[in-house]
Design an enzyme around this catalytic site. Structure first.
Site, mmCIF file in Angstrom:
data_model
loop_
_atom_site.group_PDB
_atom_site.id
_atom_site.type_symbol
_atom_site.label_atom_id
_atom_site.label_comp_id
_atom_site.label_asym_id
_atom_site.label_seq_id
_atom_site.Cartn_x
_atom_site.Cartn_y
_atom_site.Cartn_z
ATOM 1 N N PHE A 150 0.817 -1.222 0.000
ATOM 2 C CA PHE A 150 0.000 0.000 0.000
ATOM 3 C C PHE A 150 0.845 1.264 0.000
ATOM 4 O O PHE A 150 0.377 2.329 -0.388
ATOM 5 C CB PHE A 150 -0.940 0.015 1.225
ATOM 6 N N LYS A 174 -1.187 -7.064 -9.227
ATOM 7 C CA LYS A 174 -2.144 -7.217 -8.115
ATOM 8 C C LYS A 174 -1.731 -6.181 -7.076
ATOM 9 O O LYS A 174 -0.865 -6.430 -6.237
ATOM 10 C CB LYS A 174 -2.053 -8.643 -7.552
ATOM 11 N N ARG A 178 -5.734 -1.679 -0.427
ATOM 12 C CA ARG A 178 -6.019 -0.466 0.356
ATOM 13 C C ARG A 178 -6.049 0.782 -0.521
ATOM 14 O O ARG A 178 -6.731 1.748 -0.207
ATOM 15 C CB ARG A 178 -4.940 -0.265 1.418
ATOM 16 N N SER A 227 5.337 -7.036 3.421
ATOM 17 C CA SER A 227 5.911 -7.404 4.717
ATOM 18 C C SER A 227 6.653 -8.743 4.612
ATOM 19 O O SER A 227 6.368 -9.566 3.735
ATOM 20 C CB SER A 227 4.806 -7.472 5.762
ATOM 21 N N CYS A 282 9.557 1.847 3.643
ATOM 22 C CA CYS A 282 10.475 0.737 3.961
ATOM 23 C C CYS A 282 11.891 1.259 4.154
ATOM 24 O O CYS A 282 12.750 0.551 4.656
ATOM 25 C CB CYS A 282 10.442 -0.313 2.874
ATOM 26 N N GLU A 385 8.966 -4.317 13.160
ATOM 27 C CA GLU A 385 8.775 -3.154 12.289
ATOM 28 C C GLU A 385 7.484 -2.465 12.736
ATOM 29 O O GLU A 385 6.422 -3.083 12.750
ATOM 30 C CB GLU A 385 8.642 -3.625 10.837
HETATM 31 P P1 NAD Z 1 1.521 -6.589 3.140
HETATM 32 O O1 NAD Z 1 2.542 -7.659 3.214
HETATM 33 O O2 NAD Z 1 0.415 -6.591 4.105
HETATM 34 O O3 NAD Z 1 0.821 -6.595 1.687
HETATM 35 C C1 NAD Z 1 1.576 -6.600 0.504
HETATM 36 C C2 NAD Z 1 0.775 -7.307 -0.571
HETATM 37 O O4 NAD Z 1 0.557 -8.664 -0.181
HETATM 38 C C3 NAD Z 1 -0.589 -6.695 -0.832
HETATM 39 O O5 NAD Z 1 -0.833 -6.671 -2.223
HETATM 40 C C4 NAD Z 1 -1.538 -7.636 -0.118
HETATM 41 O O6 NAD Z 1 -2.801 -7.740 -0.741
HETATM 42 C C5 NAD Z 1 -0.823 -8.969 -0.193
HETATM 43 N N1 NAD Z 1 -1.128 -9.836 0.959
HETATM 44 C C6 NAD Z 1 -1.448 -9.435 2.220
HETATM 45 N N2 NAD Z 1 -1.646 -10.502 3.020
HETATM 46 C C7 NAD Z 1 -1.432 -11.600 2.251
HETATM 47 C C8 NAD Z 1 -1.476 -13.005 2.507
HETATM 48 N N3 NAD Z 1 -1.767 -13.487 3.715
HETATM 49 N N4 NAD Z 1 -1.196 -13.845 1.499
HETATM 50 C C9 NAD Z 1 -0.882 -13.371 0.282
HETATM 51 N N5 NAD Z 1 -0.834 -12.062 -0.026
HETATM 52 C C10 NAD Z 1 -1.099 -11.181 0.945
HETATM 53 O O7 NAD Z 1 2.332 -5.196 3.169
HETATM 54 P P2 NAD Z 1 1.738 -3.727 3.239
HETATM 55 O O8 NAD Z 1 1.180 -3.491 4.593
HETATM 56 O O9 NAD Z 1 0.887 -3.446 2.056
HETATM 57 O O10 NAD Z 1 3.076 -2.859 3.052
HETATM 58 C C11 NAD Z 1 3.946 -2.546 4.102
HETATM 59 C C12 NAD Z 1 5.110 -3.506 4.162
HETATM 60 O O11 NAD Z 1 5.816 -3.502 2.917
HETATM 61 C C13 NAD Z 1 6.142 -3.122 5.215
HETATM 62 O O12 NAD Z 1 6.583 -4.296 5.842
HETATM 63 C C14 NAD Z 1 7.261 -2.488 4.401
HETATM 64 O O13 NAD Z 1 8.538 -2.530 5.001
HETATM 65 C C15 NAD Z 1 7.216 -3.327 3.171
HETATM 66 N N6 NAD Z 1 7.847 -2.669 2.042
HETATM 67 C C16 NAD Z 1 9.053 -3.129 1.621
HETATM 68 C C17 NAD Z 1 9.711 -2.520 0.569
HETATM 69 C C18 NAD Z 1 11.031 -3.046 0.085
HETATM 70 O O14 NAD Z 1 11.434 -2.692 -1.022
HETATM 71 N N7 NAD Z 1 11.717 -3.873 0.847
HETATM 72 C C19 NAD Z 1 9.123 -1.432 -0.070
HETATM 73 C C20 NAD Z 1 7.883 -0.968 0.384
HETATM 74 C C21 NAD Z 1 7.243 -1.609 1.439
#
Ligand code: NAD
Length: 500
Positions: A150, A174, A178, A227, A282, A385
């Site tokens: 998101f 995909k 949010r 995450s 991140c 985090e």
């Molecule tokens: P999230 O892991 O909740 O969601 C990411 C994606 O995964 C979304 O598209 C979501 O629909 C999907 N998803 C969620 N739960 C799932 C499940 N149980 N099974 C399969 N798919 C699922 O992350 P978020 O809250 O959208 O974003 C924040 C996180 O992203 C933080 O941990 C942040 O550090 C990380 N992030 C990392 C980077 C990087 O480059 N390392 C960059 C940006 C954000």
């Protein structure tokens, strides 16, 4: 009024048919402003069929023509910058300048992909043996997919789909459920830029859709950003299904402040890097590590007035606002729960944002800024985090102790050191086991022509995002060895013999 959002399949906005939806909030007001359809396996599989039918002709389009789509897209992103930023802020909550930065950092990768013909040229060895030449080419994978978080709803989709498409692939996006509106707008813009229908599709969804992506046999590769637990899950199951997978996970970025650093400058940097975008980056700095008690005392003294002056508010507040609300009420509760755990576990809460109340926006998901001092590595606020406007200070007795602290943390996305000592900075950059390092730079996000990626539990897979790695991730190498025995005799007579 609640808008019903769509998928974008085969160049059309398509209504969801699963009967399941996710609420999309305006985080500033707390109101549900839209509903995103959550795709079923059948809907995802249909989008993949459409992509698979369109992709061969796109792969056969010469790379320069594909690059021209990227060139046109850069123009359209600039044309629609304000519109995109407004839609982004309305669903995410970040300020308009931040939202423009989100679009801009994606645009820069689209711009980099104009160089696709150069990146895809391949190698050639003339005369590798008698009559033998050898060449390698980079070919598109086919249908590729990306699952995005998101917090950067414009930048991260573009980091994935621009190189994938420039390489001749079709791409199924995909996005986060949010804030899915900007990804849908980007797909429309790519078609306006000249992309054939079916090459970039947006399928909204949750775990059901993600599982359908992982289990679909036609999809050749998956990019994920989000995450760490989900990154680990998608990487494991995707690899087991024989796909090429790269997953980027969570972070806990440390900033080391050496005794010789300009402490006022370090404090300015920390406030921007720790609280900007409400800490939902991140690459945000979430741990400050001053070296020595005197440095720590000076740093806290510089930080407190700056943090107390931070202006929290809705994105409509323009230049009067430093950061906006967090994305959902669940995110807010999680942050405040972790703040409470910090207090319970003995950290010193120096700036307390728990009572923050945004007048006129009482139902919004605003979180006031928090600063902890005397945090220790066993506390939850250190190990987890938080992804909110909470900065933890861990006091280190020496440079070696500070270095070890950052190295022992399970995450390894970004880090920074503030110092006037070139030797210390050089040592830090060489020894630290973290992927992106800033020297007097608090958020060292590499530019489009370098690559982005962490180490340790912040990444699963071998190649980084954007830069030259993206062209490797989205292509397969084929190497051709050819032998044409010479049929030209002395005197120029041609006498072709079959090979022996
Ligand atoms: P999230 O892991 O909740 O969601 C990411 C994606 O995964 C979304 O598209 C979501 O629909 C999907 N998803 C969620 N739960 C799932 C499940 N149980 N099974 C399969 N798919 C699922 O992350 P978020 O809250 O959208 O974003 C924040 C996180 O992203 C933080 O941990 C942040 O550090 C990380 N992030 C990392 C980077 C990087 O480059 N390392 C960059 C940006 C954000």
């Amino acid at each position: 009024m609640t808008t019903e959002l769509t998928h974008y399949i085969g160049g059309e906005h398509v209504k969801g048919t699963s009967g399941r939806f996710a609420d999309v909030f305006n985080p500033a007001t707390g109101e549900v402003q839209a509903r995103a359809p959550l795709a079923s396996k059948a809907e995802l599989d249909h989008a993949v069929e459409v992509a698979a039918a369109a992709q061969p002709a796109w792969a056969a389009t010469n790379p320069q023509r594909r690059a021209r789509v990227m060139m046109a897209m850069v123009g359209l992103l600039n044309r629609d910058m304000d519109k995109l930023a407004e839609a982004l802020s309305r669903e995410h909550g970040k300020t308009l300048p931040d939202a423009k930065g989100d679009v801009q950092r994606g645009l820069e990768v689209v711009e980099y992909c104009i160089g696709a013909p150069e990146m895809l040229k391949g190698d050639y060895t003339d005369g590798a043996g008698p009559g033998i030449d050898m060449y390698s080419m980079r070919q598109a994978l086919g249908v590729t997919a990306g699952i995005t978080p998101f917090n950067f709803p414009a930048m991260i989709p573009m980091w994935m789909f621009a190189p994938a498409i420039a390489c001749g692939n079709a791409f199924i996006l995909k996005p986060s459920e949010r804030d899915p509106s900007v990804p849908l707008m980007l797909a429309e813009l790519m078609e306006e830029a000249g992309l054939p229908k079916g090459i970039l599709q947006v399928v909204n969804g949750d775990k059901d859709c993600v599982d359908a992506i992982i289990d679909n046999d036609t999809i050749q590769s998956i990019g994920f950003v989000g995450s760490t637990p989900i990154a680990e899950y998608i990487y494991g199951r995707g690899c087991a299904n024989g796909k090429r997978v790269q997953c980027f996970g969570g972070a806990k970025n440390h900033m080391i402040i050496m005794p010789d650093a300009d402490i006022a400058q370090a404090a300015d940097a920390l406030v921007g890097a720790g609280y900007g975008a409400a800490g939902e980056r991140c690459m945000a700095i979430s741990v400050a590590v001053p070296v020595g008690e005197e440095t720590a005392d000076k740093l806290i003294a510089e930080l407190v007035p700056r943090i107390e002056k931070l202006r929290v508010g809705p994105y409509t507040g323009g230049d009067e606002v430093d950061y906006g609300p967090v994305v959902t009420s669940a995110a807010k509760e999680n942050i405040l729960g972790l703040v409470q755990s910090g207090i319970d576990q003995g950290a010193e809460l120096v700036v307390d944002g728990r009572d923050f109340n945004m007048q006129g926006y009482e139902d919004g998901f605003f979180v006031g800024p928090h600063l902890f001092d005397r945090v220790t590595p066993d506390m939850d606020i250190y190990t987890k985090e938080i992804f909110g406007p909470v900065l933890s200070t861990v006091r280190a007795g020496s440079y070696e102790e500070a270095l070890k602290l950052a190295m022992d943390h399970e995450y390894g996305n970004g880090t920074a050191i503030f110092t006037r000592d070139g030797d210390a900075a050089r040592d830090f950059a060489n020894r630290i086991n973290i992927g992106m390092v800033g020297i007097n730079v608090p958020i060292p996000v590499p530019l489009a022509y370098h690559t982005f990626g962490g180490w340790k539990k912040s990444v699963f897979g071998d190649l980084n995002q954007h830069g030259p790695d993206a062209f490797k991730f989205y292509t397969r190498t084929k190497t051709v060895t050819s032998r044409w025995p010479s049929g030209i005799k002395e005197g120029g007579e041609f006498n072709f013999k079959p090979m022996d």
